[in-house]
Design a protein around this motif. Structure first.
Motif, PDB file in Angstrom:
ATOM      1  N   ALA A   1      44.047  38.430  25.863  1.00  0.00           N
ATOM      2  CA  ALA A   1      42.773  39.154  25.955  1.00  0.00           C
ATOM      3  C   ALA A   1      41.669  38.328  25.290  1.00  0.00           C
ATOM      4  O   ALA A   1      40.582  38.166  25.867  1.00  0.00           O
TER       5      ALA A   1
ATOM      6  N   ILE B   1      37.181  32.498  28.166  1.00  0.00           N
ATOM      7  CA  ILE B   1      36.849  31.998  29.515  1.00  0.00           C
ATOM      8  C   ILE B   1      35.609  32.720  30.030  1.00  0.00           C
ATOM      9  O   ILE B   1      34.731  32.128  30.638  1.00  0.00           O
ATOM     10  N   LEU B   2      35.562  34.038  29.773  1.00  0.00           N
ATOM     11  CA  LEU B   2      34.458  34.873  30.287  1.00  0.00           C
ATOM     12  C   LEU B   2      33.113  34.501  29.667  1.00  0.00           C
ATOM     13  O   LEU B   2      32.094  34.456  30.368  1.00  0.00           O
TER      14      LEU B   2
ATOM     15  N   ILE C   1      45.757  35.308  35.344  1.00  0.00           N
ATOM     16  CA  ILE C   1      45.233  36.627  34.958  1.00  0.00           C
ATOM     17  C   ILE C   1      45.477  37.664  36.050  1.00  0.00           C
ATOM     18  O   ILE C   1      45.738  38.827  35.761  1.00  0.00           O
TER      19      ILE C   1
ATOM     20  N   TRP D   1      27.710  36.279  38.839  1.00  0.00           N
ATOM     21  CA  TRP D   1      28.361  37.405  38.180  1.00  0.00           C
ATOM     22  C   TRP D   1      29.795  37.622  38.635  1.00  0.00           C
ATOM     23  O   TRP D   1      30.511  38.426  38.040  1.00  0.00           O
TER      24      TRP D   1
ATOM     25  N   LYS E   1      30.742  31.959  31.134  1.00  0.00           N
ATOM     26  CA  LYS E   1      30.290  32.422  32.456  1.00  0.00           C
ATOM     27  C   LYS E   1      29.198  33.471  32.282  1.00  0.00           C
ATOM     28  O   LYS E   1      28.239  33.522  33.057  1.00  0.00           O
ATOM     29  N   LEU E   2      29.337  34.323  31.258  1.00  0.00           N
ATOM     30  CA  LEU E   2      28.318  35.329  30.956  1.00  0.00           C
ATOM     31  C   LEU E   2      27.017  34.634  30.527  1.00  0.00           C
ATOM     32  O   LEU E   2      25.923  35.035  30.946  1.00  0.00           O
TER      33      LEU E   2
ATOM     34  N   TYR F   1      36.650  38.736  35.122  1.00  0.00           N
ATOM     35  CA  TYR F   1      37.296  38.593  33.815  1.00  0.00           C
ATOM     36  C   TYR F   1      37.129  39.853  32.972  1.00  0.00           C
ATOM     37  O   TYR F   1      38.015  40.236  32.219  1.00  0.00           O
ATOM     38  N   PHE F   2      35.975  40.511  33.133  1.00  0.00           N
ATOM     39  CA  PHE F   2      35.715  41.738  32.391  1.00  0.00           C
ATOM     40  C   PHE F   2      36.750  42.802  32.779  1.00  0.00           C
ATOM     41  O   PHE F   2      37.329  43.464  31.921  1.00  0.00           O
TER      42      PHE F   2
ATOM     43  N   ALA G   1      25.420  33.446  33.594  1.00  0.00           N
ATOM     44  CA  ALA G   1      24.838  34.549  34.376  1.00  0.00           C
ATOM     45  C   ALA G   1      23.539  35.048  33.732  1.00  0.00           C
ATOM     46  O   ALA G   1      22.643  35.509  34.428  1.00  0.00           O
TER      47      ALA G   1
ATOM     48  N   PHE H   1      44.062  29.639  35.834  1.00  0.00           N
ATOM     49  CA  PHE H   1      43.722  30.782  34.979  1.00  0.00           C
ATOM     50  C   PHE H   1      43.576  32.049  35.822  1.00  0.00           C
ATOM     51  O   PHE H   1      44.062  33.114  35.445  1.00  0.00           O
TER      52      PHE H   1
ATOM     53  N   VAL I   1      39.682  42.270  34.060  1.00  0.00           N
ATOM     54  CA  VAL I   1      41.014  41.866  33.608  1.00  0.00           C
ATOM     55  C   VAL I   1      41.199  42.197  32.119  1.00  0.00           C
ATOM     56  O   VAL I   1      42.248  42.706  31.713  1.00  0.00           O
ATOM     57  N   ILE I   2      40.166  41.935  31.330  1.00  0.00           N
ATOM     58  CA  ILE I   2      40.265  42.238  29.893  1.00  0.00           C
ATOM     59  C   ILE I   2      40.455  43.746  29.706  1.00  0.00           C
ATOM     60  O   ILE I   2      41.287  44.186  28.914  1.00  0.00           O
TER      61      ILE I   2
ATOM     62  N   LEU J   1      40.962  35.202  27.385  1.00  0.00           N
ATOM     63  CA  LEU J   1      40.157  35.514  28.572  1.00  0.00           C
ATOM     64  C   LEU J   1      38.691  35.712  28.193  1.00  0.00           C
ATOM     65  O   LEU J   1      37.789  35.353  28.947  1.00  0.00           O
TER      66      LEU J   1
ATOM     67  N   SER K   1      32.661  35.835  38.522  1.00  0.00           N
ATOM     68  CA  SER K   1      33.723  35.597  37.533  1.00  0.00           C
ATOM     69  C   SER K   1      33.563  36.515  36.326  1.00  0.00           C
ATOM     70  O   SER K   1      34.552  36.958  35.745  1.00  0.00           O
ATOM     71  N   VAL K   2      32.292  36.800  35.952  1.00  0.00           N
ATOM     72  CA  VAL K   2      32.055  37.656  34.781  1.00  0.00           C
ATOM     73  C   VAL K   2      32.698  39.020  35.012  1.00  0.00           C
ATOM     74  O   VAL K   2      33.450  39.523  34.169  1.00  0.00           O
TER      75      VAL K   2
END
Lengths: 309, 285
Positions: free
Chosen positions: A113, A119-120, B223, B258, A123-124, B264-265, A127, B219, B267-268, A116, B260-261
């Protein structure tokens, strides 16, 4: 007694590069950079290796400290030191939320978690480009404009030494011993009546705050941050610092930071082959020297000088 | 727009399901989370691209066989010995990421271009309820689903498949009844990497491959497998198709940045709410 000498030795070694300020130039610049990552390396040493908390979001907490400092100072015109403090507090909040929200999961799922999230996060940042600058990044004068580059360099050295001293001190206290116990046997620690959740929250809070503060220091020193600087590999490199250096000795992360951060800086001319070299070295160290470099160097020195042993 | 989004999502999910299958096969049988399979798969994709001018069939074969061999060898000489010494998931995470560094570095050093596109022949277009879709994309989706069915059939009806099941369920017993478990592990790892290579070839043909695509595919594959319940093949496929749709719709509604954001969000969130995935895991990490 030996442990005390090792701690004092570690701090003295850390203070030595302050002499580079007289020489200046590339050596000074790159040492400061290594120290900024050393702060994060010691956060990983404290949280993952000493407290046994499976956290991989070091680049996230570091980035929150850095971006919060820039955004609050530049866009909201907050005083610099208030922004740095708020950045560190925000990083603490995120680290604790990460712990609380994953407390139902176990072991590797918690690692995943937070990994990830690592990784996120870039990207955020991409964005949210209008605010964060995305891949193009944000420039920041900050402390450099206020106190000058040389003073800031000395500040980085002394603050890093102070942070390391704090970590070494806390691991020697009752709290540190309980955290070690939690890392060795969480259930047993609960059985003897200790509130492990409280201590874990404390560990995440300390780690989050120092990582966020380290991130704020990073952006003040480098004067720039972009999503590229905080990509997922940053968190891996931070994690590799105590792993490669050796987590069982106090100065292990110092050796790890020299290896993980300094060598790539020096090998820029052969950058093309860097990842191959690093990947192979990481595998070899993990397989052949699972305790890391520092304990093995110690053993080698003892063999070379049997009288001292 | 909705139908277009669904079709695009299904195709994306279908292609992603190949590395997911790779992760599921390797983890389901060996119990080792291999984070390098995306990079190894993309290395195979680059090899295919390099030999494409000679002959397409041979080029694809070279890539897939190379990835199978690499998967087999790394399992045999590195991952199984670490596992026998009691290595945990975190250690495998570190070792396999380091392996990924090596293969990414090799791609950087060997191949003349950092970004490629595989020019495979197109099959024309198909019209589905007014939406025109490339035939090759439909082929990619069907190929992924077909591979899943073949693996399931192999597992249920062949000696090799039964030895896979026995090894994943009870390693000691499998050894006692004479199954060469090390060989089973190595073959599973080889198949996983070969599947990732096929996924990379499709990806490189529909989009493009660069030095970082391997990490993204690996990845994402991992995930998505986690969301489905790692080691659970059906869960992995369902999850891949759902995630493909999530990517497709978030791309349409919020823009590519957005995609991938949001992914991943989600998935978390899944990891927080249901740590063992949508359909539960056949093994626990």
């Amino acid at each position: 007694m030996k442990g005390r000498y090792e701690k004092i030795g570690t701090i003295l070694i850390l203070l030595l590069p302050s002499l580079f300020v007289f020489k200046g130039g590339y050596l000074q610049e790159v040492t400061g950079y290594v120290y900024l990552f050393l702060i994060q390396g010691y956060v990983a040493w404290f949280l993952f290796f000493k407290s046994g908390q499976p956290f991989f979001g070091y680049s996230v907490t570091m980035a929150i400290g850095a971006y919060a400092t820039i955004v609050l100072t530049e866009m909201f015109q907050w005083p610099l030191f208030v922004s740095i403090f708020i950045g560190a507090v925000l990083a603490t909040v995120i680290a604790v939320i990460m712990f609380l929200s994953t407390s139902r999961a176990r072991g590797f799922y918690v690692s995943m978690a937070s990994f990830l999230l690592a990784i996120l996060f870039p990207k955020l940042i991409e964005a949210l480009q209008p605010i964060t600058g995305g891949r193009s990044g944000l420039y920041f004068g900050g402390l450099t404009a206020l106190v000058g580059y040389k003073t800031l360099y000395l500040l980085v050295i002394f603050l890093t030494a102070a942070i390391v001293a704090f970590f070494l001190w806390i691991m020697g206290t009752k709290t540190g011993r309980i955290l070690t116990l939690i890392s060795e046997n969480d259930r047993l620690t609960q059985t003897v009546g200790l509130n492990t959740r409280k201590y874990k929250i404390l560990a995440y809070s300390i780690a989050g705050f120092i990582s966020g503060f380290g991130g704020a220091l990073y952006v003040n020193y480098t004067g720039f941050i972009s999503s590229v600087d905080i990509e997922v590999f940053t968190t891996l490199y931070i994690f590799f610092i105590p792993l490669i250096g050796g987590s069982k000795v106090f100065y292990g992360p110092v050796l790890g930071a020299l290896f993980v951060i300094l060598i790539p800086e020096l090998l820029v001319p052969v950058e093309r082959y860097l990842r191959i070299f690093f990947g192979l070295i990481f595998i070899l160290v993990i397989v052949l020297l699972p305790e890391g470099l520092a304990p093995n160097i110690q053993k080698l020195l003892r063999k070379m000088n049997p009288k001292r042993a | 727009m909705i139908l277009n989004g669904i079709i695009t999502g299904l195709i994306m999910g279908g292609i992603l399901s190949l590395p997911v299958l790779g992760v599921a096969v390797i983890y389901g049988i060996t119990g080792i989370p291999n984070f390098a399979i995306g990079v190894i798969g993309v290395f195979g994709g680059f090899l295919t691209w390099y030999f494409l001018s000679f002959n397409m069939g041979i080029a694809i074969l070279v890539g897939v066989v190379f990835c199978f061999a690499i998967g087999y060898i790394i399992q045999r000489i590195l991952l199984t010995p670490i596992s026998e010494r009691g290595g945990d998931s975190t250690l495998f995470f570190i070792v396999t990421v380091s392996l990924g560094f090596v293969f990414e570095g090799l791609m950087r050093a060997i191949f003349p271009r950092p970004s490629i596109s595989l020019a495979l022949p197109r099959i024309g277009t198909i019209n589905i309820a007014g939406v025109t879709v490339e035939g090759f994309k439909i082929f990619a989706l069907l190929f992924a689903l077909g591979t899943l069915v073949i693996i399931r059939l192999l597992e249920e009806h062949t000696e090799i498949g039964k030895s896979w099941q026995a090894t994943s369920q009870n390693l000691k017993l499998a050894k006692l009844i004479g199954i060469k478990t090390n060989r089973v592990f190595s073959i599973a790892s080889g198949i996983g990497c070969a599947l990732a290579c096929v996924g990379a070839i499709f990806w490189g043909s529909l989009y493009n491959l660069n030095l970082m695509t391997g990490w993204d595919l690996g990845f994402l594959g991992f995930i998505i497998a986690v969301v489905g319940g790692i080691g659970n093949i059906w869960g992995g496929i369902i999850s891949a198709l759902i995630m493909g749709m999530v990517m497709s719709f978030s791309g349409y509604l919020l823009g590519g940045m957005w995609q991938s954001v949001i992914l991943y969000f989600i998935v978390i969130l899944v990891l927080i709410v249901a740590p063992k995935g949508i359909l539960g895991s056949e093994r626990s990490l």
